[in-house]
Design an enzyme around this catalytic site. Structure first.
Site, PDB file in Angstrom:
ATOM      1  CG  ASP A 201     -68.476 -99.338 -94.107  1.00  0.00           C
ATOM      2  OD1 ASP A 201     -67.846-100.340 -93.751  1.00  0.00           O
ATOM      3  OD2 ASP A 201     -68.963 -99.208 -95.247  1.00  0.00           O
ATOM      4  CG  HIS A 275     -69.492-103.032 -95.019  1.00  0.00           C
ATOM      5  ND1 HIS A 275     -68.277-102.509 -95.371  1.00  0.00           N
ATOM      6  CD2 HIS A 275     -69.865-103.820 -96.049  1.00  0.00           C
ATOM      7  CE1 HIS A 275     -67.929-102.964 -96.566  1.00  0.00           C
ATOM      8  NE2 HIS A 275     -68.873-103.771 -96.999  1.00  0.00           N
ATOM      9  CD  GLU A 353     -67.965-105.267-100.414  1.00  0.00           C
ATOM     10  OE1 GLU A 353     -67.238-105.332-101.401  1.00  0.00           O
ATOM     11  OE2 GLU A 353     -67.914-104.326 -99.590  1.00  0.00           O
TER      12      GLU A 353
HETATM   13  C1  ACM Z   1     -70.414-101.878-102.404  1.00  0.00           C
HETATM   14  O1  ACM Z   1     -69.717-101.270-103.230  1.00  0.00           O
HETATM   15  N1  ACM Z   1     -69.847-102.663-101.521  1.00  0.00           N
HETATM   16  C2  ACM Z   1     -71.855-101.728-102.377  1.00  0.00           C
END
Ligand code: ACM
Length: 635
Positions: A201, A275, A353
């Protein structure tokens, strides 16, 4: 007359004791029949397990070690068939109802037998047997003066779903190999069989990739900060980047084997194209906006903006560039090594995201869109996902991703993990793709589990009773596409194992029941009773859990005078609620809550506490008048 009074008393007594001693198994088994009497486990008990199957022997060793550790007995194992003692046996003819993970457990006064079609079933039978023993069985040192009795029962049990997962985010904060093993041990006790490791991440890359050494020499480290994630000050150039860590490939292979020994698969996640700041800090050329020394692994300072309405966007470009061929070469290397470490059939590519504000302005992305006839950024993202799927499939693995991989068109064979509610899962199942349900609305274990006035602050709240309503198969969806469900523990605000335990338990009890037990067995009151029994098991080994279920649910609306009217409720039965508005600490001599109360005009704080049987059981809560007004919608 005298006789009948005695008889009634006796009957009531028996009923009462039968009620209180009903075995508290989590997850609730398919069927449980109580019988007369108990089996007395003692130093002469013997454990029989057929030889010739190493998995069966391992399960027997697990049971033997657990029993001997806490009882102090020296129970022996034997491969001879016998009618006495504890017998673990594989069925010679499969019982189709049990499948690969089911078991039949019979406890009689003179013997115990666990039968299953496969070793996993024996292991789950052993977990149930351990839950039938006194709570002291959890101890890691011998406990004396205990009568190790097991109630006579017959239990037939098998799971509802084959995917029973927990996700552990080891990127936002690094957890050691030993801590991951501890997590696995706890999962196994509640019959979870899938550990999803979120390995990469913005805050850290945790998996050694030998062909890309900077991922861990640079990407695994940030600056240690203490406080509230996302509100940290920007790291200074001279602050040491020595917080974090990573798993070597040998570490991960060891973890995989450790989990497999407890019948748990590991799903590795490499979260791309969003991410990805840790990867970009290591190899800036992977971004559409490269630049030497421009990127640093995030240490919890704000770098994304999440407007309440509208699209989120990045202040820093944390995305891999879908228009850059080097990115696919990079991912080929990464997934080659990931596939060699993890035997599980799926690899998770994240996909969630992705801030696309830097893509929007990129000439490279524009050229890609023209060349590939991509109409919008959803299709750019989908182009990326489809290329990743080809890479992952070429390594002999199936692809799974968060539900954003649906945007712009799903890759041909991809499975979807539905997190933004259940809608993505429904859409994917309708397209005949496999689905794992893990919606924020029911199973996000990073969310607060009690009143925000008392919980460490996070984005949202999710109480145990809500998690208990988790149903993986939505109405109208073909159940064959729903592989199961999982709960996710993101660790932005989880710095250590104590808080990790607090966040997971007891909500993971509810999740285990949603993915293992028959749907028709759901019963909140019964579940809540069993949860409390398991709290005792946690207490005895100092394992942490959240007591939020004892705290009241506080809601407010406004009255005609624009003052908050406060309603207090409890999740579990049998609690008394006491409160004050004069800043002092309420106890059982204070007003007892019966009906909604109006806040006095000049009150500054409402304090609340719950009691059971005259003893405090909830935590002392203090909610400011301003907060109560806000809840009531009073400006
Ligand atoms: C997530 O909670 N962004 C998969």
């Amino acid at each position: 007359m005298r006789f009948s009074i005695i008889a009634i008393c006796l009957l009531i007594n028996i009923c009462a004791s039968a009620q209180t001693s009903r075995p508290a198994i989590i997850p609730e088994p398919v069927s449980l029949t109580e019988k007369q009497g108990v089996y007395n486990l003692n130093e002469n008990s013997v454990l029989y397990a057929a030889s010739g199957n190493s998995d069966v022997s391992r399960v027997a060793d697990y049971l033997q070690k657990t029993i001997n550790t806490s009882t102090g007995f020296n129970i022996k194992t034997s491969s001879e068939a016998n009618t006495n003692g504890i017998i673990l046996a594989l069925n010679s003819t499969a019982d189709n109802e049990l499948g690969n993970e089911g078991y039949l457990l019979k406890v009689d006064t003179d013997k115990i037998s666990i039968n299953a079609n496969a070793p996993a079933g024996l292991f789950y039978g052993v977990q149930t047997l351990l839950q039938l023993l006194p709570k002291e069985i959890e101890r890691k040192t011998a406990v004396k003066n205990i009568s190790w009795t097991i109630p006579a029962v017959e239990i037939k049990d098998y799971p509802r779903f084959g995917w029973r997962g927990l996700m552990f985010d080891v990127s936002r904060h690094f957890f050691t190999k030993a801590e991951v093993k501890q997590f696995i041990d706890d999962m196994a006790k509640y019959k979870f069989n899938l550990l999803h490791m979120h390995l990469t991440d913005d805050q850290g890359w945790r998996i050694e990739i030998k062909s890309l050494p900077k991922l861990t020499s640079v990407g695994a480290w940030n600056v240690k900060k203490t406080g509230t994630f996302n509100y940290f000050s920007d790291p200074l150039p001279n602050e040491p980047r020595d917080y974090g860590g990573f798993y070597t490939q040998e570490d991960l292979k060891e973890i995989v084997q450790y989990a497999k020994d407890q019948f748990i698969n590991i799903l590795p996640e490499v979260d791309v194209p969003g991410h990805s700041l840790a990867a970009i800090a290591s190899y800036p050329e992977l971004s559409c906006t490269p630049g030497a020394d421009k990127y640093k692994v995030n240490s919890g300072e704000k770098f994304m903006v999440w407007p309440p309405k509208g699209h989120f966007y990045g202040l820093v470009d944390n995305t891999l560039c879908p228009a850059n061929e080097k990115v696919y070469e990079f991912l080929d290397k990464v997934f080659t090594e990931v596939a060699q470490i993890f035997p599980f059939e799926y690899i998770h590519m994240g996909g969630d995201e992705t801030a696309r504000n830097f893509w929007e302005k990129s000439p490279q992305i524009k050229a890609l869109m023209q060349r590939e006839k991509l109409k919008n950024l959803d299709e750019v993202q989908s182009y990326f996902v489809k290329r990743v799927e080809k890479i992952v499939n070429a390594k002999g693995k199936k692809l799974i991703g968060w539900d954003e991989i649906l945007q712009g068109g799903l890759a041909p064979n991809a499975a979807v993990m539905s997190w933004r509610g259940i809608e993505g899962g429904i859409a994917a199942a309708k397209q005949k793709h496999e689905v794992v349900m893990s919606p924020t609305t029911f199973v996000y274990l990073d969310y607060m589990q009690g009143d925000p006035s008392i919980e460490p602050p996070v984005y949202a709240s999710l109480r145990l009773s809500k998690t208990y309503q988790f149903e993986p198969v939505p109405d109208g969806v073909d159940a064959q596409y729903i592989k199961g469900g999982q709960a996710n523990l993101w660790t932005e605000q989880v710095y250590n194992m104590r808080h990790l335990q607090y966040m997971i338990w007891p909500r993971a009890f509810a999740v285990s029941e949603a993915v293992w037990s028959p749907k028709e067995k759901r019963n909140w009151d019964n579940f809540a009773d069993r949860v409390e029994k398991h709290f005792e098991r946690f207490d005895i080994v100092d394992k942490k859990y959240s007591p939020a279920v004892y705290d009241p649910v506080v809601t407010a609306k406004k009255d005609a005078q624009n003052l908050p009217i406060i309603t207090l409720a409890t999740e579990i039965k049998g609690l008394d609620i006491y409160y004050s508005f004069d800043n002092s600490f309420p106890d059982k001599f204070y007003p007892k809550y019966t009906d909604p109360v109006t806040m006095p005009k000049d009150a500054a704080t409402m304090k609340i506490i719950t009691y059971r049987n005259g003893k405090p059981i909830g935590r002392m809560m203090a909610i400011s008048a301003a907060d109560l007004k806000k809840r009531a919608g009073i400006k």
